[in-house]
Scaffold this motif. Structure first.
Motif, PDB file in Angstrom:
ATOM      1  N   ILE A   1       0.851  -1.210   0.000  1.00 42.76           N
ATOM      2  CA  ILE A   1       0.000   0.000   0.000  1.00 42.76           C
ATOM      3  C   ILE A   1       0.879   1.251   0.000  1.00 42.76           C
ATOM      4  N   GLU A   2       1.930   1.226   0.822  1.00 40.48           N
ATOM      5  CA  GLU A   2       2.843   2.386   0.897  1.00 40.48           C
ATOM      6  C   GLU A   2       3.504   2.664  -0.447  1.00 40.48           C
ATOM      7  N   ILE A   3       3.947   1.580  -1.074  1.00 41.88           N
ATOM      8  CA  ILE A   3       4.649   1.747  -2.359  1.00 41.88           C
ATOM      9  C   ILE A   3       3.701   2.327  -3.400  1.00 41.88           C
ATOM     10  N   VAL A   4       2.477   1.794  -3.449  1.00 43.84           N
ATOM     11  CA  VAL A   4       1.520   2.302  -4.444  1.00 43.84           C
ATOM     12  C   VAL A   4       1.175   3.760  -4.121  1.00 43.84           C
ATOM     13  N   ALA A   5       1.053   4.079  -2.813  1.00 45.82           N
ATOM     14  CA  ALA A   5       0.772   5.473  -2.434  1.00 45.82           C
ATOM     15  C   ALA A   5       1.899   6.384  -2.934  1.00 45.82           C
ATOM     16  N   GLY A   6       3.129   5.912  -2.841  1.00 48.18           N
ATOM     17  CA  GLY A   6       4.278   6.692  -3.329  1.00 48.18           C
ATOM     18  C   GLY A   6       4.177   6.901  -4.831  1.00 48.18           C
ATOM     19  N   ALA A   7       3.817   5.839  -5.547  1.00 55.20           N
ATOM     20  CA  ALA A   7       3.698   5.934  -7.011  1.00 55.20           C
ATOM     21  C   ALA A   7       2.564   6.890  -7.382  1.00 55.20           C
ATOM     22  N   VAL A   8       1.479   6.869  -6.615  1.00 48.11           N
ATOM     23  CA  VAL A   8       0.354   7.795  -6.873  1.00 48.11           C
ATOM     24  C   VAL A   8       0.829   9.229  -6.677  1.00 48.11           C
ATOM     25  N   ALA A   9       1.575   9.443  -5.593  1.00 44.87           N
ATOM     26  CA  ALA A   9       2.039  10.800  -5.283  1.00 44.87           C
ATOM     27  C   ALA A   9       2.926  11.346  -6.409  1.00 44.87           C
ATOM     28  N   ARG A  10       3.709  10.469  -7.028  1.00 48.84           N
ATOM     29  CA  ARG A  10       4.627  10.923  -8.099  1.00 48.84           C
ATOM     30  C   ARG A  10       3.917  11.115  -9.442  1.00 48.84           C
ATOM     31  N   ALA A  11       2.763  10.441  -9.606  1.00 47.95           N
ATOM     32  CA  ALA A  11       2.100  10.441 -10.923  1.00 47.95           C
ATOM     33  C   ALA A  11       1.412  11.775 -11.202  1.00 47.95           C
ATOM     34  N   ASN A  12       1.308  12.121 -12.506  1.00 51.68           N
ATOM     35  CA  ASN A  12       0.491  13.295 -12.853  1.00 51.68           C
ATOM     36  C   ASN A  12      -0.973  12.858 -12.929  1.00 51.68           C
ATOM     37  N   GLU A  13      -1.846  13.778 -13.306  1.00 49.72           N
ATOM     38  CA  GLU A  13      -3.282  13.468 -13.244  1.00 49.72           C
ATOM     39  C   GLU A  13      -3.659  12.297 -14.151  1.00 49.72           C
ATOM     40  N   THR A  14      -3.060  12.257 -15.355  1.00 48.55           N
ATOM     41  CA  THR A  14      -3.381  11.157 -16.284  1.00 48.55           C
ATOM     42  C   THR A  14      -2.891   9.833 -15.704  1.00 48.55           C
ATOM     43  N   GLY A  15      -1.672   9.886 -15.159  1.00 48.48           N
ATOM     44  CA  GLY A  15      -1.097   8.662 -14.571  1.00 48.48           C
ATOM     45  C   GLY A  15      -1.955   8.157 -13.416  1.00 48.48           C
TER      46      GLY A  15
END
Ligand SMILES: Nc1ncnc2c1ncn2[C@@H]1O[C@H](COP(=O)(O)OP(=O)(O)OP(=O)(O)O)[C@@H](O)[C@H]1O
Ligand SMILES: Cc1ncc(COP(=O)(O)O)c(N)n1
Length: 522
Positions: free
Chosen positions: A484-498
């Protein structure tokens, strides 16, 4: 706005009660009066009631019984205005406004109970919900002990009473129920004696991840002549539960006046309350037992909430988005019969075979996540997951399938398994790390969440005890938290489309999870 008005009698009474149950005039925006004490920190009492009424689509009004100097840590003192002034407030509202429903909270002492009781009998024609507030979450008394008998005497004059387990015991004049079954039996006695519907609340049950609620009507007036309707619920892991009882009872008064059905009202109230509890921590109000987040759903759906800006907040929103999927999974026959031990072993074997096929392919998708990971630590995490997944597949063949599989059984992937795996493979095609990890997450998270409840169903004589006990592995809970933490990190880095791509991958995997658990028993 147009108000849809129609008069219904939600529960016909046949008991020797003082009044017949009041009919409900159904309205889009009912005018709901709360009669209760105050909480200056806004989490309980009248302040919570007004938020709850508004969040559930009503117009809130408030008559104050007592001014309470309290915060999230406890009650400091109570100031009770003269009871004559309470009467003046009640009459001021009733002389001018049509009251579609009433919620009663803290009453404090005998004089207040008597004044409210008289006013109810003389004035109120719509449904009345009584939250028999006695002791705050902090342990401070909000009802004088010498007023408990008067509270019992008030019951026949209301339509629904919403006690927690200690309050139910006082109303029954019995010891506190120690199991859910005992609580339901106790509620049945209270309902029979006072002719009132009892909403039994499971918030005070200990040693369980469940948080059930139930409606009990000894007269069998709950629709279809039923006298008991239970709602299972999941316990939200938060200490911010201040005012849940106040909020639930106001929601019930509002929702029954909107739908005309107590059962529908509780279903809707519980869904809303659970979501408000899930978002409670984000409010950061006080250092004790903080309030629930009454408007979380509206804020999230209107894009107003600031909590959605960080990865963890966004992810908890996705988890919320699949709340209904999770509830449906809990109710699937495969899951319920696995929990109660009545699952057909042939169906279990079929599930295990599909699971083995799934795990082999899932391992390759996790390996792909590892290959795309931005840091060595994340690379190791997914590689470890990939190894664990293929090891679990081999273990299934070595042990479980040997025990359960019947020779000649179908071992091809089913259409459902194929569809899930196609979706996971598709998530890997463009080398987008965020998309891959969002797609693999529901398998971790839903399995862990469901497993917590299945472990609770295991016991020494359970036919699937050995399987259920595998869900208790603490290593899996740790891996899930890290995923969950890793995916949260990836979400935080992603732009709106991502983020949008990730969310769609996550939601689709959750839907595939549901189909996967649904397939063994159709
Ligand atoms: N941790 C939790 N997770 C999910 N639902 C909860 C949780 N705690 C309480 N509830 C729900 O909140 C409602 C109030 O339940 P509870 O038994 O805590 O009543 P209460 O003690 O009157 O509440 P209060 O905290 O306001 O005193 C019920 O619907 C219950 O199922
Ligand atoms: C005025 C008032 N009414 C009710 C409660 C109970 O709420 P909780 O048990 O959550 O503290 C309270 N604390 N204050």
């Amino acid at each position: 706005m147009t108000a849809v008005e129609q008069t219904t009698t939600p529960a016909a009474s046949t008991s020797n009660r003082v009044h017949d149950r009041r009919p409900v005039t159904v309205r889009d925006t009912p005018r709901v009066l709360s009669i209760a004490g105050t909480d200056p920190t806004g989490g309980a009492g009248i302040q919570a009631d007004l938020k709850s009424i508004a969040a559930n689509g009503g117009y809130g009004m408030a008559v104050v019984t007592a001014l309470v100097a309290q915060n999230t840590r406890g009650v400091r003192s109570v100031h009770t205005p003269p009871v004559g002034f309470l009467r003046e407030q009640l009459h001021a509202v009733a002389d001018d406004v049509v009251i579609d429903a009433v919620k009663i909270g803290m009453l404090g002492d005998v004089a207040i109970i008597d004044a409210v009781s008289t006013w109810l009998q003389e004035t109120v024609t719509g449904p009345v919900v009584l939250d028999p507030v006695m002791v705050a979450t902090s342990g401070d008394r909000l009802l004088r002990r010498d007023a408990e008998a008067a509270m019992r005497a008030l019951l026949p004059h209301v339509d629904l009473v919403t006690p927690n387990l200690p309050e139910l015991a006082v109303l029954a004049d019995e010891p506190v129920a120690t199991s859910w079954a005992d609580a339901l039996a106790q509620a049945e006695r209270v309902s029979a004696q006072a002719g009132v519907i009892v909403l039994v609340k499971g918030g005070h049950l200990t040693g369980t991840t469940a948080c059930p609620d139930a409606l009990v009507d000894a007269t069998g007036g709950l629709g279809g002549d039923r006298s008991l309707i239970e709602f299972d619920g999941l316990r939200v892991d938060t200490r911010n539960t201040h005012g849940t009882g106040c909020s639930l009872s106001s929601a019930m008064a509002t929702l029954v006046a909107r739908s005309g059905s107590w059962t529908e009202a509780l279903g809707d109230a519980k869904t809303w309350l659970t979501s408000s509890l899930r978002h409670a921590d984000a409010l950061e109000v006080g250092s004790g037992n903080g309030p629930i987040n009454h408007f979380a759903e509206l804020w999230v759906s209107s894009g107003m909430t600031s909590g959605r800006q960080d990865g963890a907040g966004i992810l908890s929103g996705w988890w919320e988005d699949i709340a209904e999927v999770r509830t449906r999974i809990d109710r699937l026959p495969f899951v319920t019969t696995l929990a109660d031990g009545t699952l057909d072993p042939a169906r279990f074997a079929w599930y295990l075979q599909q699971d083995a096929i799934y795990l082999r392919a899932y391992s390759r998708v996790l390996a792909r996540a590892s290959a795309l990971a931005p840091t060595a630590e994340e690379q190791v995490f997914w590689a470890t997951g990939a190894a664990g997944s293929i090891e679990a597949e081999m273990e299934l063949h070595r042990t479980w399938l040997r025990t359960y599989a019947v020779s000649g059984m179908e071992v091809e992937p089913s259409a459902t398994t194929t569809a899930y795996l196609d979706h996971l493979h598709a998530a890997t095609v463009d080398g987008d790390y965020g998309r891959v990890v969002a797609a693999v997450l529901p398998c971790y998270w839903i399995y862990q969440d469901l497993g917590e409840r299945l472990v609770g169903a295991s016991h020494a004589e359970h036919p699937f005890a050995a399987w259920l006990d595998t869900y208790a592995d603490p290593a899996f809970a740790t891996a899930n938290a890290r995923a969950i933490e890793i995916v949260a990190g990836a979400v935080a880095r992603a732009n709106e489309t991502g983020r949008d791509t990730m969310r769609r991958a996550f939601l689709a995997s959750a839907a595939h999870e549901e189909a996967f658990f649904a397939e063994p028993i159709r």
